[in-house]
Design a protein around this motif. Structure first.
Motif, PDB file in Angstrom:
ATOM      1  N   ARG A 231      -2.620 -11.579   6.446  1.00  0.00           N
ATOM      2  CA  ARG A 231      -3.115 -11.226   5.113  1.00  0.00           C
ATOM      3  C   ARG A 231      -2.746  -9.804   4.679  1.00  0.00           C
ATOM      4  O   ARG A 231      -2.344  -9.596   3.515  1.00  0.00           O
ATOM      5  CB  ARG A 231      -4.635 -11.421   5.050  1.00  0.00           C
ATOM      6  N   PRO A 232      -2.878  -8.754   5.521  1.00  0.00           N
ATOM      7  CA  PRO A 232      -2.517  -7.411   5.047  1.00  0.00           C
ATOM      8  C   PRO A 232      -1.075  -7.324   4.553  1.00  0.00           C
ATOM      9  O   PRO A 232      -0.822  -6.714   3.494  1.00  0.00           O
ATOM     10  CB  PRO A 232      -2.747  -6.532   6.288  1.00  0.00           C
ATOM     11  N   ARG A 233      -0.138  -7.922   5.268  1.00  0.00           N
ATOM     12  CA  ARG A 233       1.263  -7.857   4.835  1.00  0.00           C
ATOM     13  C   ARG A 233       1.480  -8.656   3.552  1.00  0.00           C
ATOM     14  O   ARG A 233       2.193  -8.219   2.650  1.00  0.00           O
ATOM     15  CB  ARG A 233       2.172  -8.392   5.939  1.00  0.00           C
ATOM     16  N   LEU A 234       0.856  -9.828   3.465  1.00  0.00           N
ATOM     17  CA  LEU A 234       1.012 -10.647   2.264  1.00  0.00           C
ATOM     18  C   LEU A 234       0.382  -9.979   1.057  1.00  0.00           C
ATOM     19  O   LEU A 234       0.923 -10.052  -0.057  1.00  0.00           O
ATOM     20  CB  LEU A 234       0.391 -12.024   2.504  1.00  0.00           C
ATOM     21  N   THR A 235      -0.740  -9.323   1.263  1.00  0.00           N
ATOM     22  CA  THR A 235      -1.397  -8.628   0.151  1.00  0.00           C
ATOM     23  C   THR A 235      -0.540  -7.475  -0.345  1.00  0.00           C
ATOM     24  O   THR A 235      -0.427  -7.229  -1.563  1.00  0.00           O
ATOM     25  CB  THR A 235      -2.781  -8.117   0.586  1.00  0.00           C
TER      26      THR A 235
END
Length: 825
Positions: free
Chosen positions: A104-108
């Protein structure tokens, strides 16, 4: 949740949970691999568990701009597919929802607010193939860095250089024929001597290791989970081999939930696609279609399929391969024990049609020498190992770091061996054998060998574009080995006709060099040539000293007529370097591989001695509640064995309800007085699928069980009485045509005759040991990592035709005594 809705039984859940504790696999993959649930139901429940929706690409197609932002190759590796934007939120479809929070952090950071949707892996792959297959195909051609790929090789410049060298050699030969002949002969002798010395050193290095027998059981105590292994099988124009390939790979004993077989097929190869479509593929085997591209080579297809693989270990098989059933167990065990710098494991290649003709015999001798003595010796000497094209297994992170295979190199395996060494990785050989089909026709053999030598020339030219960088990456010793292995091999084949002239000496003919050099120098050159030939013959004799190659040693001297064919192949290969550098000369498969199929009774080779079947056929009938099982019939498929081929006797036993058995030619019936309990089962690979089938089978139908271990058919023979009516087998034949066991009562002592119709029960004999005496002995789970020394190690025992020292005789005697039972000792 699956149990609550009735999609999964509690028993299947318990078994899947037990498998999950032993294997590095998700519980969902285990359920799918064993057919406990269907894919649609599984991912629907996963979506409910994670509070997400199921992605529907029929209603809303995937946004290709979002896919390109993440990268199609990254989507495959991470199991993610950016689907569509809803307001300010991007829906990300994931086939691995348990890993989404970690991403999630990278996708966000890339898309802004994101929300997960659930999608099956099959659907995700189909969506990517529809939207971005051309981009993936283009990336497969350029995965390897430009400075390490043949696509940046200046063919025009290479052509000019080769043409200039050829012109200078021809001009010098015309102007100074004797001097040029002497120079070329000396160069050929020098290269031949260096190659022979390396072969001899490799043979001694391998001999020292082979004398140390490895232990059957591992001494390690730490618990290790088996990894998921993906095996890519490139296919091209394989009309006849698809069904047989599936049957051979189905004999692998690796857990099905950890096995991922990828049949890699070209988009325009409708022949192979139709053949695979007609074959009933199991869940753990799938077909990957490679789109059209700039080149059509095996390495490009492997690069494309690499991102679709699920495993942490990546393997390669050829279309005609017949690997050992426990081969992947050995590979996984070897990687678990090896240090991290071991990125590749190479198995031993052999042939199952070794005795088809003279060319096949010589090909077998050459492979035995290369894979059993020379190549393992090179590894132990610290040289670069040029890989074979099949039975290769890699750590996924290493092969992805190197960029996969060079799509423009027709010997991608040899090139990859050099690139692994340049990046600090090592290749090790393990004692596991894969049988394949020997190319035993003259012109196809030359075409295949010319492709190999063309690839050797292009690989050497590409890596030698910057010799200083190659020397810095490899060091002096490995750099020297690369020159001998690649440039030396090309020199040997091209200049071989000059060396053949030395055969005029034993024949008493005049040699051209006798008028040019002193007699002592001429004799020294001839002696060096003959010494190299003796070394080649000796290594061939040692390589064929195993039981599998029994009798092939007498064909080793005929290699003098076999290797000249390589000169024709070298000339053809160098010509294609200039004219068609990226052309892949296809080798036809499936012409002589029926001998490897024990179930193909109509095509058994004349050299194969077919053993009779051992069976106790079902002669009774019962249905529904009236089923009264008194015994179970044991059926074992016919096993074949010969000097020409070693077949794997791992076909599971099939138990059928019956009330009659056959002893010799006489049928016997089990009475109702003595019921037989079902056989006891122990854990064994290959039993899981059968156990699931058994538990899910309706109670009103006769059940079949697949048995590997724990066979228990003991019952009192007093309850067996002969019957007068003929026994009918499953095929409907009776009498002499019925498939009955050849087990007969033991003959009486003192030469007294025993009637074929004598009841063995009258003699008080226990018939079950006789009934089961010819069944293959099962292989224990903890022995699956053990090397098959009799078939893999050429130096494990001294050949019978060599003189034996007293110490060796004593060693043989001790081994024989240790193999006896305590009573016989």
């Amino acid at each position: 949740m699956l149990v609550d809705i009735g999609a999964l039984t509690a028993q299947d859940l318990v078994r899947a949970t037990a498998m999950r504790q032993r294997h590095d696999a998700r519980i969902g993959d285990i359920l799918l691999a064993h057919g406990m649930v269907n894919e649609t139901t599984l991912y629907a429940i996963l979506a409910k568990q994670y509070g997400a929706e199921v992605a529907n690409f029929d209603a809303h197609a995937a946004d290709v701009r979002l896919i390109d932002a993440l990268g199609a190759d990254e989507c495959l590796r991470k199991g993610l597919l950016p689907w569509r934007r809803v307001g300010s939120t991007v829906l990300i479809a994931s086939c691995r929802p348990e890993q989404f929070e970690d991403m999630r952090p990278r996708l966000t950071a890339l898309f802004g607010p994101v929300r997960m949707a659930v999608i099956s892996e099959t659907t995700m792959h189909e969506a990517l193939m529809q939207s971005r297959q051309r981009k993936l195909a283009k990336a497969a051609e350029t995965r390897v860095a430009a400075h390490e790929s043949c696509r940046e090789l200046d063919i025009a410049r290479l052509t000019r250089v080769m043409s200039a060298i050829g012109f200078v050699v021809i001009a010098a030969t015309v102007a100074f024929p004797h001097a040029m002949f002497l120079a070329l002969v000396c160069w050929a002798i020098l290269v031949l001597v260096i190659t022979s010395i390396l072969k001899l050193a490799a043979a001694f290095a391998q001999a020292r290791v082979s004398q140390k027998r490895q232990s059957t059981f591992s001494t390690t105590r730490r618990t290790q989970k088996l990894p998921t292994v993906s095996v890519m099988v490139p296919l091209f124009h394989e009309r006849e081999i698809a069904g047989r390939l599936v049957k051979r790979l189905s004999k692998l004993t690796y857990p099905r939930e950890l096995l991922d077989i990828c049949l890699v097929v070209e988009e325009d190869d409708t022949i192979t696609q139709d053949a695979v479509a007609r074959t009933d593929l199991p869940r753990w085997m799938r077909m990957i279609v490679v789109p059209r591209g700039g080149v059509k080579t095996k390495p490009r297809a492997l690069n494309f399929a690499l991102d679709f693989c699920r495993g942490t270990l990546i393997g390669i098989y050829d279309a005609e391969d017949a690997p050992e059933p426990d081969q992947i167990h050995k590979v996984a065990h070897h990687f678990a024990q090896a240090p991290p710098d071991v990125a590749c494991v190479q198995g031993i290649l052999d042939f199952y049609n070794a005795r088809t003709n003279w060319l096949a015999r010589c090909f077998t001798v050459e492979y035995a020498s290369w894979f059993r003595i020379i190549l393992p010796g090179y590894e132990r000497l610290g040289l670069v190992v040029p890989l074979g094209g099949t039975t290769l297994f890699f750590r996924r992170e290493a092969i992805e770091k190197l960029g996969g295979w060079d799509a423009h190199n027709v010997t991608e395996d040899a090139d990859l061996g050099i690139r692994l060494a340049r990046h600090g990785y090592r290749t090790e050989l393990i004692r596991t054998v894969t049988d394949e089909e020997a190319n035993c026709r003259l012109w196809p053999w030359i075409k295949q060998r010319s492709r190999w030598l063309k690839g050797y020339a292009m690989t050497w030219a590409m890596h030698m574009r910057n010799p200083r960088k190659l020397l810095a990456d490899l060091g002096w010793w490995k750099f020297f080995g690369v020159q001998v292995l690649f440039f030396g091999a090309l020199s040997n084949f091209l200049l071989a006709p000059l060396l053949w002239s030395f055969w005029s000496m034993p024949l008493g003919l005049h040699h051209p060099l006798q008028d040019v050099v002193p007699n002592g120098t001429f004799l020294a050159l001839g002696a060096l040539f003959l010494m190299s030939e003796v070394i080649t013959v000796a290594i061939g004799m040692l390589a064929t000293s195993t039981p599998k190659h029994k009798g092939l040693w007498k064909w080793v001297p005929t290699l003098h007529f076999y290797y000249p064919l390589g000169t024709l192949a070298a000339i053809k290969g160098l010509w294609e370097v200039v004219t068609r550098p990226y052309y892949w000369d296809k080798t036809a498969h499936g012409l002589h591989d029926l001998i490897a199929d024990p179930d193909h009774q109509d095509n058994v080779s004349p050299q194969v001695e077919q053993k009779p079947k051992i069976s106790v056929q079902d002669a009774g009938s019962a249905t529904g509640d009236q089923l009264n099982v008194d015994a179970f019939a044991v059926t074992q498929s016919a096993q074949t064995h010969s000097d020409a081929t070693v077949l794997h006797s791992t076909a599971p036993l099939v138990l059928k309800p019956c009330n009659r058995v056959a002893i010799g030619d006489v049928p016997y019936k089990l009475t109702q007085a003595n019921r037989v309990d079902p056989p006891t089962f122990k854990h064994a690979s290959g039993f899981r699928e059968a156990r699931a089938d058994f538990d899910n089978m309706p109670a009103a139908t006769p059940r079949q069980r697949r048995l590997t271990f724990g066979l228990n058919l003991a019952y009192d023979v007093k309850d067996i009485v002969p019957v007068s009516e003929p026994v009918q087998n499953d095929a409907g034949f009776t009498g002499a045509n019925s498939d009955l066991s050849p087990v007969r009562p033991a003959p009486k002592r003192h030469g007294s005759d025993t009637s074929a119709h004598e009841n063995p029960i009258a003699t008080g004999q226990n018939i079950m040991p006789k009934l089961l005496q010819n069944l293959p002995r099962p292989v224990a789970d903890n022995a699956q990592m053990a090397p098959d020394m009799a078939h893999t190690a050429a130096f494990s025992d001294t050949p019978e035709w060599l003189p034996v020292s007293p110490r060796q005789k004593l060693r043989r005697l001790k081994r024989a005594i240790n193999g006896l039972s305590p009573k016989r000792k």
